[in-house]
Motif scaffolding. Structure first.
Motif, PDB file in Angstrom:
ATOM      1  N   SER A  17       0.824  -1.200   0.000  1.00  0.00           N
ATOM      2  CA  SER A  17       0.000   0.000   0.000  1.00  0.00           C
ATOM      3  C   SER A  17       0.861   1.255   0.000  1.00  0.00           C
ATOM      4  CB  SER A  17      -0.895  -0.007   1.244  1.00  0.00           C
ATOM      5  OG  SER A  17      -1.618   1.199   1.319  1.00  0.00           O
ATOM      6  N   HIS A  20      -1.445   3.377   3.175  1.00  0.00           N
ATOM      7  CA  HIS A  20      -1.475   2.823   4.536  1.00  0.00           C
ATOM      8  C   HIS A  20      -0.135   2.190   4.869  1.00  0.00           C
ATOM      9  CE1 HIS A  20      -5.812   2.931   3.560  1.00  0.00           C
ATOM     10  NE2 HIS A  20      -5.869   3.378   4.806  1.00  0.00           N
ATOM     11  N   GLY A  28      -0.266  -2.879   5.289  1.00  0.00           N
ATOM     12  CA  GLY A  28      -1.353  -2.090   4.707  1.00  0.00           C
ATOM     13  C   GLY A  28      -1.904  -2.731   3.450  1.00  0.00           C
ATOM     14  N   LYS A  32      -5.649  -4.220   3.082  1.00  0.00           N
ATOM     15  CA  LYS A  32      -6.522  -3.734   2.012  1.00  0.00           C
ATOM     16  C   LYS A  32      -7.065  -4.884   1.181  1.00  0.00           C
ATOM     17  CE  LYS A  32      -6.610  -0.665  -1.942  1.00  0.00           C
ATOM     18  NZ  LYS A  32      -5.831   0.196  -2.817  1.00  0.00           N
ATOM     19  N   ARG A  33      -6.228  -5.871   0.907  1.00  0.00           N
ATOM     20  CA  ARG A  33      -6.631  -7.030   0.093  1.00  0.00           C
ATOM     21  C   ARG A  33      -7.793  -7.786   0.721  1.00  0.00           C
ATOM     22  NH1 ARG A  33      -8.015 -11.301  -1.762  1.00  0.00           N
ATOM     23  NH2 ARG A  33      -6.864 -12.750  -3.027  1.00  0.00           N
ATOM     24  N   GLY A  35      -9.729  -6.503   3.350  1.00  0.00           N
ATOM     25  CA  GLY A  35     -10.707  -5.607   3.951  1.00  0.00           C
ATOM     26  C   GLY A  35     -10.581  -5.509   5.462  1.00  0.00           C
ATOM     27  N   ASP A  37      -8.526  -4.008   9.087  1.00  0.00           N
ATOM     28  CA  ASP A  37      -7.935  -2.788   9.610  1.00  0.00           C
ATOM     29  C   ASP A  37      -6.409  -2.970   9.642  1.00  0.00           C
ATOM     30  OD1 ASP A  37      -7.780  -0.239  10.893  1.00  0.00           O
ATOM     31  OD2 ASP A  37      -7.495  -1.289  12.791  1.00  0.00           O
ATOM     32  N   ALA A  38      -5.682  -2.052   9.017  1.00  0.00           N
ATOM     33  CA  ALA A  38      -4.226  -2.186   8.898  1.00  0.00           C
ATOM     34  C   ALA A  38      -3.540  -2.105  10.264  1.00  0.00           C
ATOM     35  CB  ALA A  38      -3.673  -1.112   7.967  1.00  0.00           C
ATOM     36  N   ASP A  73      -2.100   2.786  -6.855  1.00  0.00           N
ATOM     37  CA  ASP A  73      -3.188   3.706  -6.488  1.00  0.00           C
ATOM     38  C   ASP A  73      -2.725   4.999  -5.987  1.00  0.00           C
ATOM     39  OD1 ASP A  73      -4.022   1.696  -3.607  1.00  0.00           O
ATOM     40  OD2 ASP A  73      -2.350   3.039  -3.847  1.00  0.00           O
TER      41      ASP A  73
END
Length: 73
Positions: A17, A20, A28, A32-33, A35, A37-38, A73
């Motif tokens: 990420s 994050h 992070g 994210k992958r 879903g 919380d990092a 991103d």
């Protein structure tokens, strides 16, 4: 392979990420992958690494850092 299938396989890759990140974005990206919380994932990773002599957390993190591409991103 259709365009939709190709896009889904690209979205499902493990990537580090950019938004994050604390060190390299590994936790992070994993969070994210799936879903998650990092910050919670980071805490769990550190606790498991410290409490388990059989789980070399720093080595695993460094390997993931080297293998996971950075997200676009």
């Amino acid at each position: 392979m259709s365009t939709t299938t190709r896009m889904n396989s690209i979205d499902n890759r493990f990537t580090r990420s950019r938004s994050h990140r604390m060190i390299a974005g590994v936790m992070g990206g994993i969070a994210k992958r799936y879903g998650w919380d990092a910050n919670l994932l980071r805490i769990i990773f550190v606790v498991v690494s410290v409490l388990s002599a059989a789980f070399p957390g720093i080595i695993v993190y460094l390997i993931l850092w080297l293998l996971m591409p950075e997200a676009n991103d």
